[in-house]
Design a protein around this motif. Structure first.
Motif, short mmCIF file in Angstrom:
data_model
loop_
_atom_site.label_atom_id
_atom_site.label_comp_id
_atom_site.label_asym_id
_atom_site.label_seq_id
_atom_site.Cartn_x
_atom_site.Cartn_y
_atom_site.Cartn_z
N GLU A 1 54.73 45.64 34.61
CA GLU A 1 56.02 45.53 33.90
C GLU A 1 55.83 44.59 32.72
N THR B 1 65.10 50.30 29.20
CA THR B 1 64.03 50.24 30.19
C THR B 1 63.30 51.57 30.16
N ASP C 1 60.49 53.59 31.96
CA ASP C 1 59.57 53.81 33.07
C ASP C 1 58.53 54.84 32.65
N GLN D 1 52.22 53.81 38.10
CA GLN D 1 53.49 53.67 37.41
C GLN D 1 53.61 52.31 36.75
N LYS E 1 56.37 49.92 33.68
CA LYS E 1 57.69 49.80 33.07
C LYS E 1 57.61 48.91 31.85
#
Length: 125
Positions: free
Chosen positions: A59, A107, A109, A119, A121
Motif C-alpha cells: 500500500e 483509492t 486497488d 494485490q 493499493k
C-alpha cells in the motif's frame, strides 16, 4: 556539509591549477555519487517493487499528480492492472518498469493479471 565547505575554502584559495585538477578528480566522483543516491532515493519513494510474487510496499499513499513506478525484479513476467480499469501495464519482464501518473484523488486497488493473488493499493490524496 557546511563545515566541510568552510574548511576547504581556505585550501581552495591557495590551490594552483594542478592542485585544482587533483581536488576535482578526488571529490568529483564522490559528489556525483551523492547526487545519484539522492535521485535514486527520491525515485524510490514513489516506486513499487515486484519481487517474489509480491508488491512492495503493498500500500502506497501519494499526492495527486504523483507518478508511481512499478519495477519487476522477479525472474518471471508480471503486470499491473487496476481493478477499475484506470491503468494497465503490459507484461513486465525482469527489470522492466511501468509508470502511471495519478491525476485524481482516490483509492486504486490493483493486482497482477497473471497471478491474481498478488494485490496492492495506491491511495491518492
Amino acid at each position: 556539509m557546511r563545515s566541510l565547505v568552510s574548511h576547504l575554502r581556505p585550501a581552495a584559495a591557495r590551490c594552483t591549477p594542478g592542485r585544482a585538477v587533483v581536488v576535482a578528480m578526488l571529490f568529483g566522483p564522490l559528489v556525483g555519487a551523492l547526487l545519484a543516491f539522492g535521485a535514486v532515493a527520491a525515485e524510490e519513494a514513489n516506486a513499487v517493487t515486484i519481487d517474489n510474487f509480491t508488491f512492495t510496499p503493498p500500500e502506497l499513499t501519494v499526492a495527486v499528480g504523483t507518478t508511481v513506478k512499478w519495477v519487476n525484479h522477479d525472474d518471471i513476467p508480471h503486470n499491473v492492472i487496476n481493478k477499475d480499469k484506470v491503468f494497465r501495464s503490459k507484461a513486465l519482464d525482469t527489470d522492466d518498469s511501468y509508470s502511471f501518473t495519478f491525476a485524481s484523488a482516490g483509492t486504486f486497488d490493483y493486482f497482477c493479471g497473471l497471478h491474481p493473488h498478488m494485490q496492492g493499493k495506491i491511495i491518492v490524496k
